[in-house]
Design a protein around this motif. Structure first.
Motif, PDB file in Angstrom:
ATOM      1  N   TYR A   1     -21.498 -10.478 -10.884  1.00 34.25           N
ATOM      2  CA  TYR A   1     -20.088 -10.491 -10.470  1.00 34.25           C
ATOM      3  C   TYR A   1     -19.943 -10.070  -9.014  1.00 34.25           C
ATOM      4  N   TYR A   2     -20.892  -9.255  -8.530  1.00 34.68           N
ATOM      5  CA  TYR A   2     -20.903  -8.895  -7.105  1.00 34.68           C
ATOM      6  C   TYR A   2     -21.013 -10.175  -6.270  1.00 34.68           C
ATOM      7  N   SER A   3     -21.831 -11.104  -6.756  1.00 37.45           N
ATOM      8  CA  SER A   3     -22.040 -12.350  -6.012  1.00 37.45           C
ATOM      9  C   SER A   3     -20.829 -13.279  -6.099  1.00 37.45           C
TER      10      SER A   3
ATOM     11  N   GLY B   1     -27.447   1.967   3.713  1.00 33.25           N
ATOM     12  CA  GLY B   1     -27.405   0.503   3.680  1.00 33.25           C
ATOM     13  C   GLY B   1     -27.123  -0.012   2.286  1.00 33.25           C
ATOM     14  N   SER B   2     -27.717   0.649   1.301  1.00 30.93           N
ATOM     15  CA  SER B   2     -27.469   0.208  -0.076  1.00 30.93           C
ATOM     16  C   SER B   2     -26.096   0.686  -0.546  1.00 30.93           C
ATOM     17  N   ALA B   3     -25.638   1.800   0.020  1.00 31.06           N
ATOM     18  CA  ALA B   3     -24.353   2.332  -0.437  1.00 31.06           C
ATOM     19  C   ALA B   3     -23.173   1.545   0.118  1.00 31.06           C
ATOM     20  N   VAL B   4     -23.253   1.190   1.394  1.00 27.66           N
ATOM     21  CA  VAL B   4     -22.102   0.522   2.008  1.00 27.66           C
ATOM     22  C   VAL B   4     -22.114  -0.955   1.691  1.00 27.66           C
ATOM     23  N   GLY B   5     -21.049  -1.401   1.077  1.00 26.66           N
ATOM     24  CA  GLY B   5     -20.978  -2.814   0.707  1.00 26.66           C
ATOM     25  C   GLY B   5     -19.577  -3.132   0.239  1.00 26.66           C
ATOM     26  N   LEU B   6     -19.492  -4.112  -0.649  1.00 20.63           N
ATOM     27  CA  LEU B   6     -18.182  -4.506  -1.148  1.00 20.63           C
ATOM     28  C   LEU B   6     -17.470  -3.349  -1.847  1.00 20.63           C
ATOM     29  N   GLY B   7     -18.270  -2.425  -2.381  1.00 17.84           N
ATOM     30  CA  GLY B   7     -17.675  -1.267  -3.053  1.00 17.84           C
ATOM     31  C   GLY B   7     -16.709  -0.545  -2.131  1.00 17.84           C
ATOM     32  N   ASN B   8     -17.112  -0.362  -0.889  1.00 15.10           N
ATOM     33  CA  ASN B   8     -16.264   0.360   0.053  1.00 15.10           C
ATOM     34  C   ASN B   8     -15.099  -0.479   0.543  1.00 15.10           C
ATOM     35  N   ILE B   9     -15.388  -1.733   0.852  1.00 16.51           N
ATOM     36  CA  ILE B   9     -14.395  -2.516   1.587  1.00 16.51           C
ATOM     37  C   ILE B   9     -13.460  -3.272   0.659  1.00 16.51           C
TER      38      ILE B   9
ATOM     39  N   ILE C   1     -28.913  -8.161  -1.939  1.00 11.79           N
ATOM     40  CA  ILE C   1     -30.363  -8.250  -1.817  1.00 11.79           C
ATOM     41  C   ILE C   1     -31.014  -7.038  -2.477  1.00 11.79           C
ATOM     42  N   SER C   2     -30.444  -5.865  -2.181  1.00 10.62           N
ATOM     43  CA  SER C   2     -31.059  -4.672  -2.731  1.00 10.62           C
ATOM     44  C   SER C   2     -30.863  -4.582  -4.243  1.00 10.62           C
ATOM     45  N   LEU C   3     -29.732  -5.106  -4.743  1.00  9.75           N
ATOM     46  CA  LEU C   3     -29.551  -5.174  -6.200  1.00  9.75           C
ATOM     47  C   LEU C   3     -30.601  -6.078  -6.832  1.00  9.75           C
TER      48      LEU C   3
ATOM     49  N   PHE D   1     -19.649   6.404  -8.539  1.00  8.80           N
ATOM     50  CA  PHE D   1     -20.984   5.955  -8.948  1.00  8.80           C
ATOM     51  C   PHE D   1     -21.331   4.639  -8.265  1.00  8.80           C
ATOM     52  N   TYR D   2     -20.372   3.738  -8.317  1.00  3.98           N
ATOM     53  CA  TYR D   2     -20.585   2.395  -7.798  1.00  3.98           C
ATOM     54  C   TYR D   2     -20.864   2.428  -6.303  1.00  3.98           C
ATOM     55  N   SER D   3     -19.971   3.122  -5.596  1.00  9.42           N
ATOM     56  CA  SER D   3     -20.044   3.096  -4.145  1.00  9.42           C
ATOM     57  C   SER D   3     -21.299   3.776  -3.624  1.00  9.42           C
ATOM     58  N   MET D   4     -21.697   4.857  -4.262  1.00  9.89           N
ATOM     59  CA  MET D   4     -22.882   5.554  -3.773  1.00  9.89           C
ATOM     60  C   MET D   4     -24.141   5.104  -4.497  1.00  9.89           C
ATOM     61  N   SER D   5     -24.037   4.029  -5.251  1.00  9.36           N
ATOM     62  CA  SER D   5     -25.179   3.509  -6.023  1.00  9.36           C
ATOM     63  C   SER D   5     -25.835   4.612  -6.855  1.00  9.36           C
ATOM     64  N   LEU D   6     -24.997   5.409  -7.536  1.00 11.10           N
ATOM     65  CA  LEU D   6     -25.522   6.482  -8.385  1.00 11.10           C
ATOM     66  C   LEU D   6     -25.622   6.007  -9.826  1.00 11.10           C
ATOM     67  N   ALA D   7     -26.314   6.785 -10.634  1.00 12.23           N
ATOM     68  CA  ALA D   7     -26.392   6.557 -12.073  1.00 12.23           C
ATOM     69  C   ALA D   7     -26.919   5.175 -12.435  1.00 12.23           C
ATOM     70  N   MET D   8     -27.789   4.635 -11.603  1.00 11.37           N
ATOM     71  CA  MET D   8     -28.429   3.373 -11.967  1.00 11.37           C
ATOM     72  C   MET D   8     -29.862   3.345 -11.429  1.00 11.37           C
ATOM     73  N   GLY D   9     -30.381   4.532 -11.150  1.00  9.05           N
ATOM     74  CA  GLY D   9     -31.791   4.613 -10.782  1.00  9.05           C
ATOM     75  C   GLY D   9     -32.116   4.305  -9.336  1.00  9.05           C
TER      76      GLY D   9
HETATM   77  N1  TRP Z   1     -22.939   0.597  -3.478  1.00 13.39           N
HETATM   78  C1  TRP Z   1     -22.745  -0.789  -3.267  1.00 13.39           C
HETATM   79  C2  TRP Z   1     -21.382  -1.058  -2.643  1.00 13.39           C
HETATM   80  O1  TRP Z   1     -20.665  -0.146  -2.335  1.00 13.39           O
HETATM   81  C3  TRP Z   1     -22.836  -1.590  -4.528  1.00 13.39           C
HETATM   82  C4  TRP Z   1     -24.003  -1.277  -5.332  1.00 13.39           C
HETATM   83  C5  TRP Z   1     -23.971  -0.786  -6.561  1.00 13.39           C
HETATM   84  C6  TRP Z   1     -25.350  -1.420  -4.959  1.00 13.39           C
HETATM   85  N2  TRP Z   1     -25.229  -0.614  -7.004  1.00 13.39           N
HETATM   86  C7  TRP Z   1     -26.099  -0.982  -6.045  1.00 13.39           C
HETATM   87  C8  TRP Z   1     -25.992  -1.856  -3.819  1.00 13.39           C
HETATM   88  C9  TRP Z   1     -27.457  -0.986  -5.997  1.00 13.39           C
HETATM   89  C10 TRP Z   1     -27.358  -1.851  -3.768  1.00 13.39           C
HETATM   90  C11 TRP Z   1     -28.100  -1.415  -4.843  1.00 13.39           C
HETATM   91  O2  TRP Z   1     -21.030  -2.165  -2.474  1.00 13.39           O
END
Ligand code: TRP
Length: 452
Positions: free
Chosen positions: A101-103, A20-28, A321-323, A220-228
């Motif tokens: 910027y995501y918003s 749920g946290s991974a799939v978002g604007l990053g993918n689409i 929301i999760s961010l 990193f972005y798409s899988m929400s890696l390297a940010m804890g």
């Molecule tokens: N992975 C999310 C996406 O693909 C974006 C994202 C980056 C994210 N860091 C996050 C989402 C932390 C939730 C929490 O859109």
């Protein structure tokens, strides 16, 4: 400091929450425009190769660190080695920089959904529409405020569980819709098949170090890696759930959706522009330019447009929301800020930074940082600089301070760690060296010292 932590229930709980946290604007939104820009098939190949090596290794390491320490990132890095405390802090700062910027992009999605709803589908399919829209000052700002405000309200009232449930039900609808749009485009748009070849067949002459830099940032972005984030998820994970299997599932799911989104957007863009590199390389606006055109061509396109952007909006909202929740709970845990105040602080910072990103396309479009517009700059700073630094330091911490053995033991608690040789080799040698090269090239190119 032994506190009782709640944990995910059931086998699927962890995978669903992480997905749920991974799939978002990053993918689409992000994946397709990068794939189009950096050579199509070659980008895809590099992305998948990095995903099964780096992505896998890093996700396993982060989840295992979380589950072992049962702490959120700042505490977890400190618990493993005091000298690495700052890595946790750096990691925790990343979501705060992404959220604004995501918003802004979330606001664009809202605008497009409403646009379809009020019957502007025709004008949205025009070439100049998107450019005309983001260069206005007021409208994009208003939609950005609505998006970030909604996110803040949901976090403030703690009703995210409800939204997440809705979005989980909607996810399959999104996937079905994407498959439908792909099939429709391929059957009806002239030249779409050549676009598929561009998207899937690697053209090695298009390879550059920038392909790798952007593919890794995207990973990193798409899988929400390297940010804890994955450390936090790991801290809630039960010991009998397999870290290795869950990681594979999240990877396959996340990459699958990104691939499908690319299939929907890249061939269509190729067909509409006749393979024009300028159109393929247009960046953040790609989805917003191409999809209304696809919808404009199809029977019932307005309805498809509304439903599609609604699904994307839901996926974007669960991620925003999760961010925000991540930053709020960091403020609560570490600086003992009260929840309401923490929400307000995060909202305030987001409004400030997001406004800058928004105006970067309009009133302030002459101001650039290192040749980038603000939104691109925040994206570059987090994805190409900060996340690689966190990833590099995490690899160093695991390889030379706590030793890979400790992670392997943690993973083995729930069954044999099948890919442990790959894990050890990548985390010790391959990852640190490659990340370092990539980081240096990203910095040098940003300062115009090398052309890549
Ligand atoms: N992975 C999310 C996406 O693909 C974006 C994202 C980056 C994210 N860091 C996050 C989402 C932390 C939730 C929490 O859109």
């Amino acid at each position: 400091m032994e506190e009782k932590r709640s944990s995910f229930t059931g086998k699927i709980g962890f995978v669903l929450a992480a997905a749920g946290s991974a799939v978002g604007l990053g993918n689409i939104w992000r994946f397709p425009y990068l794939a189009a820009k950096y050579g199509g098939g070659i980008f895809l190949l590099v992305y998948i190769a990095l995903s099964v090596t780096f992505g896998f290794t890093l996700m396993v390491a982060e989840v295992a660190i979380g589950r072992k320490t049962k702490l959120s990132p700042i505490g977890a890095y400190r618990a493993l080695d005091k000298r690495f405390s700052f890595v946790g802090i750096l990691a925790a700062a990343i979501p705060m920089l992404i959220l604004p910027y995501y918003s802004v992009i979330g606001g664009w999605v809202m605008k497009y959904m409403v646009g379809f709803l009020v019957g502007e589908a025709g004008s949205m399919a025009q070439d100049a529409y998107f450019g005309g829209y983001i260069t206005q000052t007021a409208q994009p700002l208003v939609w950005f405020f609505v998006f970030i405000g909604l996110t803040a309200l949901i976090v403030l009232f703690g009703v995210q569980k409800g939204i997440e449930k809705v979005s989980k039900v909607m996810m399959p609808v999104l996937v079905v819709l994407m498959v439908f749009v792909v099939i429709y485009t391929l059957c009806t748009v002239d030249g779409a098949w050549e676009g598929v070849v561009y998207y899937i067949k690697p053209d090695f002459s298009k390879f550059s170090i920038m392909t790798v830099v952007s593919a890794m940032g995207q990973l990193f972005y798409s899988m929400s890696l390297a940010m804890g984030i994955m450390v936090t998820f790991g801290s809630y994970m039960r010991q009998d759930i397999s870290i290795e299997k869950s990681t594979h599932q999240i990877e396959i799911f996340d990459t699958g959706i990104a691939f499908l989104a690319g299939m929907m957007i890249v061939p269509a863009c190729y067909a509409f522009s006749g393979g024009d590199p300028a159109a393929l390389g247009q960046g953040p606006g790609l989805m917003f330019g191409v999809l209304p055109k696809v919808c404009g061509n199809m029977f019932g396109g307005t309805v498809i447009g509304v439903v599609f952007f609604l699904m994307v909006l839901l996926a974007a909202l669960t991620s925003s929301i999760s961010l925000m929740e991540t930053v709020v709970s960091t403020l609560q845990d570490k600086w003992k800020v009260e929840r309401k105040l923490a929400c307000l602080i995060v909202l305030g910072v987001s409004v400030a930074l997001g406004t800058v990103s928004c105006l970067g396309y309009s009133a302030w479009d002459t101001v650039t940082i290192l040749g980038m517009q603000f939104l691109d700059f925040f994206d570059f700073l987090t994805n190409s600089i900060m996340m690689p630094i966190v990833a590099l330091l995490t690899c160093i911490l695991v390889s030379f301070f706590i030793k890979p053995r400790v992670i392997i033991e943690e993973v083995s608690l729930s069954g044999e760690f099948k890919w442990k040789t790959l894990f050890s080799v990548v985390i010790r040698y391959v990852a640190p060296i490659c990340i370092l090269i990539i980081l240096i090239s990203a910095v040098l190119s940003a300062f115009g010292m090398i052309a890549i």
